[in-house]
Scaffold this motif. Structure first.
Motif, PDB file in Angstrom:
ATOM      1  N   ALA A   1       0.817  -1.207   0.000  1.00 51.21           N
ATOM      2  CA  ALA A   1       0.000   0.000   0.000  1.00 51.21           C
ATOM      3  C   ALA A   1       0.855   1.263   0.000  1.00 51.21           C
ATOM      4  O   ALA A   1       0.479   2.281  -0.600  1.00 51.21           O
ATOM      5  CB  ALA A   1      -0.932  -0.006   1.210  1.00 51.21           C
ATOM      6  N   LEU A   2       2.017   1.227   0.660  1.00 52.46           N
ATOM      7  CA  LEU A   2       2.894   2.405   0.670  1.00 52.46           C
ATOM      8  C   LEU A   2       3.395   2.717  -0.734  1.00 52.46           C
ATOM      9  O   LEU A   2       3.566   3.895  -1.094  1.00 52.46           O
ATOM     10  CB  LEU A   2       4.078   2.166   1.612  1.00 52.46           C
ATOM     11  CG  LEU A   2       3.745   1.936   3.090  1.00 52.46           C
ATOM     12  CD1 LEU A   2       5.029   1.777   3.892  1.00 52.46           C
ATOM     13  CD2 LEU A   2       2.904   3.074   3.638  1.00 52.46           C
ATOM     14  N   TYR A   3       3.636   1.702  -1.517  1.00 51.69           N
ATOM     15  CA  TYR A   3       4.088   1.892  -2.899  1.00 51.69           C
ATOM     16  C   TYR A   3       2.988   2.529  -3.742  1.00 51.69           C
ATOM     17  O   TYR A   3       3.253   3.364  -4.612  1.00 51.69           O
ATOM     18  CB  TYR A   3       4.494   0.540  -3.469  1.00 51.69           C
ATOM     19  CG  TYR A   3       5.736   0.553  -4.329  1.00 51.69           C
ATOM     20  CD1 TYR A   3       6.416   1.721  -4.605  1.00 51.69           C
ATOM     21  CD2 TYR A   3       6.226  -0.636  -4.880  1.00 51.69           C
ATOM     22  CE1 TYR A   3       7.541   1.725  -5.401  1.00 51.69           C
ATOM     23  CE2 TYR A   3       7.349  -0.651  -5.680  1.00 51.69           C
ATOM     24  CZ  TYR A   3       8.002   0.536  -5.937  1.00 51.69           C
ATOM     25  OH  TYR A   3       9.115   0.535  -6.729  1.00 51.69           O
ATOM     26  N   TRP A   4       1.738   2.127  -3.487  1.00 52.44           N
ATOM     27  CA  TRP A   4       0.623   2.736  -4.204  1.00 52.44           C
ATOM     28  C   TRP A   4       0.485   4.215  -3.872  1.00 52.44           C
ATOM     29  O   TRP A   4       0.088   5.027  -4.721  1.00 52.44           O
ATOM     30  CB  TRP A   4      -0.684   2.007  -3.882  1.00 52.44           C
ATOM     31  CG  TRP A   4      -0.848   0.705  -4.602  1.00 52.44           C
ATOM     32  CD1 TRP A   4      -0.575  -0.537  -4.128  1.00 52.44           C
ATOM     33  CD2 TRP A   4      -1.330   0.521  -5.938  1.00 52.44           C
ATOM     34  NE1 TRP A   4      -0.842  -1.490  -5.081  1.00 52.44           N
ATOM     35  CE2 TRP A   4      -1.317  -0.872  -6.207  1.00 52.44           C
ATOM     36  CE3 TRP A   4      -1.776   1.386  -6.930  1.00 52.44           C
ATOM     37  CZ2 TRP A   4      -1.725  -1.405  -7.427  1.00 52.44           C
ATOM     38  CZ3 TRP A   4      -2.189   0.852  -8.157  1.00 52.44           C
ATOM     39  CH2 TRP A   4      -2.151  -0.531  -8.381  1.00 52.44           C
ATOM     40  N   LEU A   5       0.802   4.597  -2.622  1.00 53.51           N
ATOM     41  CA  LEU A   5       0.748   6.014  -2.250  1.00 53.51           C
ATOM     42  C   LEU A   5       1.759   6.832  -3.037  1.00 53.51           C
ATOM     43  O   LEU A   5       1.620   8.051  -3.157  1.00 53.51           O
ATOM     44  CB  LEU A   5       1.004   6.164  -0.749  1.00 53.51           C
ATOM     45  CG  LEU A   5      -0.088   5.623   0.178  1.00 53.51           C
ATOM     46  CD1 LEU A   5       0.322   5.787   1.637  1.00 53.51           C
ATOM     47  CD2 LEU A   5      -1.419   6.329  -0.081  1.00 53.51           C
ATOM     48  N   MET A   6       2.795   6.168  -3.562  1.00 56.09           N
ATOM     49  CA  MET A   6       3.780   6.845  -4.412  1.00 56.09           C
ATOM     50  C   MET A   6       3.400   6.738  -5.886  1.00 56.09           C
ATOM     51  O   MET A   6       4.248   6.894  -6.763  1.00 56.09           O
ATOM     52  CB  MET A   6       5.161   6.219  -4.197  1.00 56.09           C
ATOM     53  CG  MET A   6       5.697   6.381  -2.779  1.00 56.09           C
ATOM     54  SD  MET A   6       7.224   5.432  -2.504  1.00 56.09           S
ATOM     55  CE  MET A   6       8.318   6.208  -3.710  1.00 56.09           C
ATOM     56  N   THR A   7       2.111   6.459  -6.137  1.00 58.27           N
ATOM     57  CA  THR A   7       1.547   6.315  -7.501  1.00 58.27           C
ATOM     58  C   THR A   7       2.224   5.200  -8.282  1.00 58.27           C
ATOM     59  O   THR A   7       2.341   5.279  -9.508  1.00 58.27           O
ATOM     60  CB  THR A   7       1.647   7.640  -8.292  1.00 58.27           C
ATOM     61  OG1 THR A   7       3.017   7.930  -8.576  1.00 58.27           O
ATOM     62  CG2 THR A   7       1.000   8.781  -7.542  1.00 58.27           C
ATOM     63  N   THR A   8       2.686   4.164  -7.583  1.00 55.85           N
ATOM     64  CA  THR A   8       3.409   3.077  -8.245  1.00 55.85           C
ATOM     65  C   THR A   8       2.641   1.765  -8.114  1.00 55.85           C
ATOM     66  O   THR A   8       2.584   1.193  -7.024  1.00 55.85           O
ATOM     67  CB  THR A   8       4.809   2.902  -7.646  1.00 55.85           C
ATOM     68  OG1 THR A   8       5.519   4.138  -7.713  1.00 55.85           O
ATOM     69  CG2 THR A   8       5.579   1.820  -8.377  1.00 55.85           C
ATOM     70  N   PRO A   9       2.042   1.275  -9.201  1.00 55.37           N
ATOM     71  CA  PRO A   9       1.403  -0.048  -9.157  1.00 55.37           C
ATOM     72  C   PRO A   9       2.455  -1.116  -8.862  1.00 55.37           C
ATOM     73  O   PRO A   9       3.595  -1.036  -9.339  1.00 55.37           O
ATOM     74  CB  PRO A   9       0.818  -0.217 -10.564  1.00 55.37           C
ATOM     75  CG  PRO A   9       0.709   1.172 -11.101  1.00 55.37           C
ATOM     76  CD  PRO A   9       1.852   1.926 -10.498  1.00 55.37           C
ATOM     77  N   ASN A  10       2.068  -2.118  -8.075  1.00 56.63           N
ATOM     78  CA  ASN A  10       3.029  -3.155  -7.714  1.00 56.63           C
ATOM     79  C   ASN A  10       2.305  -4.438  -7.358  1.00 56.63           C
ATOM     80  O   ASN A  10       1.139  -4.426  -6.959  1.00 56.63           O
ATOM     81  CB  ASN A  10       3.899  -2.697  -6.537  1.00 56.63           C
ATOM     82  CG  ASN A  10       3.099  -2.515  -5.265  1.00 56.63           C
ATOM     83  OD1 ASN A  10       3.020  -3.411  -4.422  1.00 56.63           O
ATOM     84  ND2 ASN A  10       2.475  -1.337  -5.101  1.00 56.63           N
ATOM     85  N   VAL A  11       3.003  -5.549  -7.494  1.00 56.87           N
ATOM     86  CA  VAL A  11       2.459  -6.858  -7.140  1.00 56.87           C
ATOM     87  C   VAL A  11       3.613  -7.746  -6.685  1.00 56.87           C
ATOM     88  O   VAL A  11       4.757  -7.588  -7.149  1.00 56.87           O
ATOM     89  CB  VAL A  11       1.719  -7.501  -8.332  1.00 56.87           C
ATOM     90  CG1 VAL A  11       2.687  -7.821  -9.479  1.00 56.87           C
ATOM     91  CG2 VAL A  11       0.975  -8.755  -7.907  1.00 56.87           C
TER      92      VAL A  11
END
Length: 407
Positions: A52-62
């Protein structure tokens, strides 16, 4: 000439780093796969997650994670940011072209303190990626410049996961270590001029996450295999108790039967291959006997038929002894005055409990047709409904029965 030599040295350093990273990754995978041999079907092995922290940086991740044993797992994740942020004026008359473009791949080997996907773990991670970032308000170093290059890193991390359900987890982790940054520095703007080129080694935070994870349930099938009959080899764990059965066992730590003529009887139940009683619950029941005269204590230890006969005999003895020591401490009586019996495989208990789950005929036939405990266990594993015994009957056989006579 000096510049050419510097470039060559930088290329040698980069190639050396790449080689070391590949060797470390291969070594970790090999060590994990050999660390602990278990039946593949005894684990929920695969999981997917997102940070979720990565999403806050506008970065999709899996991310994906594979359990290689009961306490080791191998995780990998990828994040990719291809978005330009809204333009703003950083310097008079010039667009700052703010962006956080990058991709990052991370691999982590995790040692769980209890079991995979539960509780705390320590990890060692490797990472690599490319970036093109700049024109941002924070940190200050990114306000007037753009940095484009690649990064490699490694570090140690600590994490903890909490259960949200049978298959959902929420986790947090933090890690620190080393990073190698190789980049060109540009003035801000879409076509800014290159200012310099640098390669740096820094110690920094290399990992931070607040993740959500889903664990794919594995279809468990019965595995028929020979179990050694000698004590020197650790017995093979055929299965793990599922979460639902584990929760039921937690509620059955003590189950009083009745109190008649100054006699108290209750049972202490255990998870698979465990022998330590939960002291708080056991103490809460023994508190009612404090100050009374204890005339006799009788303890009988039992085990479910999943390991060799010799190992189960030792396991039931450890269970009986653990309860005896706790009773002696709480009630203030000598342990030597407690009668303990280790029964090992609880065949009679199995015979009785199998009737409850409508498997009495098949179980009785196996028990009556052969007295060899190892052949009995192989025949039980061959039953089509063996999982019913595994999850509904065996947990009730892993117990210590306590009888206390007092006045």
């Amino acid at each position: 000439m000096n510049k050419l030599q510097t470039v060559k040295n930088t290329q040698i350093d980069v190639n050396l780093i790449h080689t070391c990273v590949i060797i470390l990754l291969c070594a970790l995978c090999t060590l994990q796969l050999k660390a602990e041999k278990v039946e593949p079907d005894s684990l929920d092995r695969f999981a997917v997650s997102t940070n979720a922290l990565y999403w806050l940086m506008t970065t999709p991740n899996v991310g994906i994670e594979i359990a290689t044993s009961r306490r080791f797992s191998l995780a990998a994740s990828i994040g990719y940011n291809a978005f330009n942020l809204p333009d703003k004026f950083g310097t008079p008359g010039a667009l700052s072209n703010p962006k956080l473009n990058h991709w990052l791949v991370t691999q982590e080997s995790r040692l769980w303190l209890r079991r995979v996907y539960e509780g705390s773990y320590f990890g060692f991670h490797l990472m690599g990626g490319k970036y093109n970032i700049g024109g941002l308000t924070w940190p200050k170093i990114l306000r007037g410049y753009r940095y484009q290059g690649y990064a490699l890193g490694a570090g140690l991390s600590y994490g903890h996961e909490w259960k949200l359900g049978d298959h959902w987890r929420i986790g947090a982790s933090i890690g620190a270590g080393w990073m190698y940054l190789n980049y060109d520095k540009y003035n801000c703007g879409s076509c800014g001029k290159r200012v310099s080129h640098r390669a740096r080694h820094i110690a920094t935070v290399t990992n931070a996450s607040l993740s959500f994870k889903y664990i794919f349930p594995t279809h468990r099938r019965t595995v028929i295999k020979h179990v050694p009959t000698y004590v020197e080899e650790t017995p093979v764990v055929i299965h793990e108790t599922p979460d639902t059965a584990h929760n039921a066992i937690e509620e059955l730590i003590y189950e009083p039967e009745k109190e008649v003529n100054d006699t108290l009887k209750f049972g202490v139940y255990y998870d698979v291959n465990q022998h330590e009683p939960i002291q708080l619950r056991l103490n809460s029941y023994l508190d009612s006997l404090r100050g009374l005269e204890i005339l006799a204590v009788k303890i009988d230890g039992y085990a479910s038929p999943e390991y060799t006969a010799i190992y189960n005999l030792m396991l039931s003895e450890r269970r009986a002894r653990g309860v005896a020591e706790q009773i002696a401490r709480v009630l203030g009586i000598p342990a030597s005055g407690i009668t303990m019996t280790a029964h090992g495989d609880d065949w009679e208990g199995l015979r009785h409990k199998a009737e409850v789950v409508m498997m009495g005929d098949e179980v009785n036939f196996i028990l009556d047709s052969n007295s060899d405990p190892e052949i009995r266990k192989q025949d039980l594993r061959a039953l089509s409904d063996y999982r019913v015994l595994l999850y509904r009957v065996f947990p009730l056989l892993r117990r210590t029965e306590v009888t206390i006579i007092y006045r």
